[in-house]
Design an enzyme around this catalytic site. Structure first.
Site, PDB file in Angstrom:
ATOM      1  N   ARG A  21     -37.448   5.360  26.394  1.00 37.29           N
ATOM      2  CA  ARG A  21     -38.002   4.020  26.193  1.00 37.29           C
ATOM      3  C   ARG A  21     -39.255   3.798  27.045  1.00 37.29           C
ATOM      4  NH1 ARG A  21     -32.963   0.247  27.170  1.00 37.29           N
ATOM      5  NH2 ARG A  21     -32.618   1.884  28.707  1.00 37.29           N
ATOM      6  N   ASN A  39     -32.577   0.685  22.832  1.00 37.22           N
ATOM      7  CA  ASN A  39     -31.495   1.641  22.579  1.00 37.22           C
ATOM      8  C   ASN A  39     -30.439   1.006  21.702  1.00 37.22           C
ATOM      9  OD1 ASN A  39     -32.416   3.797  24.067  1.00 37.22           O
ATOM     10  ND2 ASN A  39     -31.164   3.369  25.875  1.00 37.22           N
TER      11      ASN A  39
END
EC number: 6.2.-.-
Length: 758
Positions: A21, A39
């Site tokens: 990320r 996520n």
């Protein structure tokens, strides 16, 4: 002004806990994209908005520039309506839906964290739990997915303000690093001796204990280890005695590459393996004058070396300035200790002190073992640093599958889609603790990966505990897979091939469809099935499993088969066991408790006993392992054996035994004889494969089975087969021993599903 487009992007693979990320966040800012990333149970999702050129560049970079610990399986994008939003953010994870991501493996401490560890001005100076997005505990601390702190064993440690600032700062390498901590808010070390805690600097006190010859239990990533000074013979001998590990070599942890080169020959591949982020034990040629305790690896020309992979290891090894023995904390044949509540009870009388901490290990995971072979890595035990990294396969599995593995060196394997997940090394399913580790491990990985097997593949041996586990499951379809077919199937998957191949499966034992014990097999095989086209000539195994533990019994069986009037009475092996020899021979000739076996491992056992190398064993495969170490590597003489028949071709192991005895009686040095035995086996394999190629037209040979852990045999077999014009497949990503069986089982099951369930 270029028109903006918006894409919904999904990335699946090992993309959580590896800085994916933050990577996406930085990439989006670099390309001037707006949107968000997060996520979920399937992996990483994102929405990106910007010019067509920028979004295309984004999709390329997701694959080509991904973080080093990640594994990108798929990247999918679909168009959306442009929203005209500004900025890019990381959004809250979502826990719902089917799990499609893989939890990352544990990673060795990175260079940035090591710099902090050694910097007196840094707030994490000498803090033994320093980690970041690029390193630290992963699989061993994960309790569920998505991979967020709340679902790890770090959940009980609330981040301090400083750590929280790092965690939420997109410009910091600890941005969304789930195990982030520091001395103010993270786990703490404790050194315990007997019933009391030792106060003061736990690391310095542990170093003093090691220097004084103590046995210390150290808590690692996947379990506890037992450590002693590798240069101290008295400490190493004490560890052997207390652990009831009479002969099996110990692994050694060294501070750095310079120290490794003082002990072993380290080539370029070995250096890469030693210093990589996985940090396995690497098997390397031992230097003659290596300054280590004699009993560390008795009679072995190799050492298992590893470099520090946790901050605690780095601190200890830097302060000690020398190598330590580092072996799994257990009594022989039991699984590694990983729970703090167990360590003091199970290691009582073994460890003088325990260096522990309060970050729990959720799933036990042993060290991995690898070696360099012909310029590439060859995994011998696949565990910490590798698991649960997926093994890609060439075709999708129609249904979810479980492969239950074998009895020894057990692993299990779960598969769905185009991916198989091979478990960590479980061990030998011979006691309750190991069986519990096996069943708990299956349930844990099933939950993490959201795999609900409807097809369960198992070994044919009815007494294997893994087979019994499969047969006790409810509402599943069972598929028995022959042991040696599974070996060859695992080699095919390892090499991303489908066959057909001429499979040479040599190991200690495997249940044959005819009810005998196979182990020296030549199979014409693909993933769908096999045909037995050759094998070693069977001989009795007097006493069944007793013959595995007492190789001299196999010597008696082979000598009885090779000499109609009895073996020469002057043979040392006959004299050593004169009192029981006739009884064991009678047992071999009878039909009770003497199953027939074509095992290559048992043949090597017999020769080991005949040469006086090993009559009884303390660990599985010891006699054959020591025979390899005993052999003269410079000897090129060959014992030629008879090949009888066309299909199956029967290879006479008795001929090897007779040649061995003839040279022994003629006074030929025993290491030379041991080498000629190996060369004779290479010659027999090669001539058999050439005959089978001529008969079948198949020109590819796959080598698998525990016997091919023998580096002398493997290297010379590959060389001989290639010289004969055959293409040779060997293992690399998964073990050639029974640790690869479960992968072969799911591969066969998947092919069965594709062919017969449509």
């Amino acid at each position: 002004m270029a028109e903006h487009v918006r894409l919904a992007v999904r990335v699946e693979g090992v993309v959580q806990g590896v800085g994916f990320r933050p990577f996406i966040y930085g990439l989006a800012h670099r390309l001037g994209l707006s949107g968000h990333v997060g996520n979920d149970a399937r992996g990483v999702f994102a929405e990106i908005e910007g010019t067509a050129h920028a979004t295309e560049a984004f999709l390329v970079a997701v694959r080509t520039e991904a973080p080093p610990l990640s594994f990108v399986d798929t990247v999918r994008a679909r168009p959306m309506d442009a929203a005209g939003t500004a900025g890019f953010s990381i959004v809250t994870s979502w826990a719902g839906g089917e799990v499609g991501t893989s939890v990352p493996a544990d990673s060795a401490t990175c260079e940035d964290c090591l710099t902090e560890l050694a910097d007196p001005s840094d707030r994490r100076y000498r803090y033994p739990f320093v980690n970041c997005t690029n390193c630290g505990p992963r699989f061993t601390i994960v309790r569920g997915v998505p991979y967020d702190r709340a679902l790890t064993t770090m959940a009980r440690f609330a981040m301090c303000a400083d750590c929280a600032r790092e965690y939420h700062n997109p410009g910091n390498r600890r941005f969304h690093a789930q195990p982030v901590c520091c001395p103010a808010c993270g786990p703490r070390l404790r050194l315990v001796m007997g019933e009391r805690e030792v106060h003061g600097d736990a690391v310095s006190s542990t170093v003093e204990l090691l220097r004084a010859g103590a046995v210390v239990a150290l808590k690692g990533l996947g379990g506890y280890h037992l450590a002693v000074d590798a240069g101290s013979e008295s400490a190493t001998a004490a560890l052997r005695s207390r652990k009831h590990r009479e002969d099996k070599p110990f692994a050694v942890m060294v501070p750095d590459l310079t120290s490794a080169r003082r002990l072993c020959a380290v080539n370029e591949v070995a250096q890469r393996l030693l210093t990589g982020w996985r940090r396995p034990i690497v098997l390397l040629p031992r230097l003659r004058d290596a300054p280590i305790a004699p009993s560390l690896a008795p009679g072995n020309r190799q050492l298992g070396l590893m470099l520090p992979y946790t901050p605690l290891h780095h601190l200890l090894l830097a302060d000690l300035a020398g190598p330590i023995v580092l072996t799994s904390a257990n009594v022989s044949d039991e699984p590694i200790v990983h729970r703090d509540t167990d360590v003091f009870e199970r290691l009582r009388g073994i460890a003088d002190a325990v260096l522990c901490h309060d970050r729990a290990i959720h799933i036990r995971t042993d060290d991995s073992v690898v070696r360099p072979f012909r310029g590439r890595e060859q995994v011998q035990r696949r565990s910490r640093g590798y698991v649960p990294e997926p093994v890609t396969v060439e075709q999708d599995f129609p249904r979810h599958v479980l492969g239950c593995g074998a009895e020894l060196k057990n692993t299990f394997c779960l598969a769905k889609g185009g991916t198989a997940f091979l478990s960590q090394h479980i061990g030998d399913l011979e006691n309750y603790e190991t069986l519990r580790s096996y069943t708990d491990g299956i349930e844990h990985l099933r939950t993490l990966l959201d795999i609900d097997p409807v097809l369960v593949a198992h070994d044919l041996h009815p007494e294997y505990l893994s087979t019994k586990y499969a047969r006790d499951l409810d509402d599943v379809e069972l598929l028995g897979v022959q042991h040696h077919h599974a070996h060859i199937a695992s080699c095919l998957v390892d090499n991303r091939e489908r066959g057909p191949v001429l499979g040479v499966a040599f190991d200690g034992l495997g249940y044959g469809p005819d009810g005998s014990i196979w182990g020296g097999e030549f199979l014409l095989a693909d993933l769908a099935g096999f045909r037995r086209v050759g094998h070693l000539a069977p001989v009795p195994m007097p006493g069944g499993t007793a013959a595995i533990k007492q190789p001299w019994r196999m010597a008696a069986s082979y000598l009885d088969a090779g000499y109609a009037s009895g073996p020469p009475a002057t043979l040392d092996v006959v004299r050593r066991h004169e009192a029981r020899w006739s009884d064991v021979v009678a047992l071999a000739r009878g039909a009770v408790n003497s199953p027939m076996t074509s095992s290559a491992g048992r043949l090597l056992d017999a020769i080991s006993a005949i040469l006086g190398v090993r009559d009884t064993v303390n660990y599985e495969g010891q006699a054959a392992i020591e025979l390899e170490q005993y052999a003269d590597p410079d000897e090129s003489g060959v014992y030629r054996v008879d090949l009888r028949g066309d299909e199956p071709i029967v290879v006479s192991g008795v001929d090897l035994v007779r040649s061995c005895v003839d040279d022994l009686r003629a006074g030929v040095p025993r290491p030379v004889i041991a080498a000629r035995v190996h060369n004779g086996m290479v010659d027999a394999i090669t001539r058999t494969c050439v005959r089978l190629r001529d008969a079948t037209g198949v020109e590819v040979v796959a080598l698998s089975g525990g016997v091919f852990q023998n580096l002398l045999l493997l290297d010379r077999t590959v060389e001989a087969l290639q010289s004969a014009g055959l293409r040779v497949l060997t293992h690399s990503r998964v073990p050639t021993n029974d640790g690869g069986i479960s992968l072969g089982q799911v591969a066969v099951a998947g092919e069965h599903d594709r062919r017969y369930t449509r």
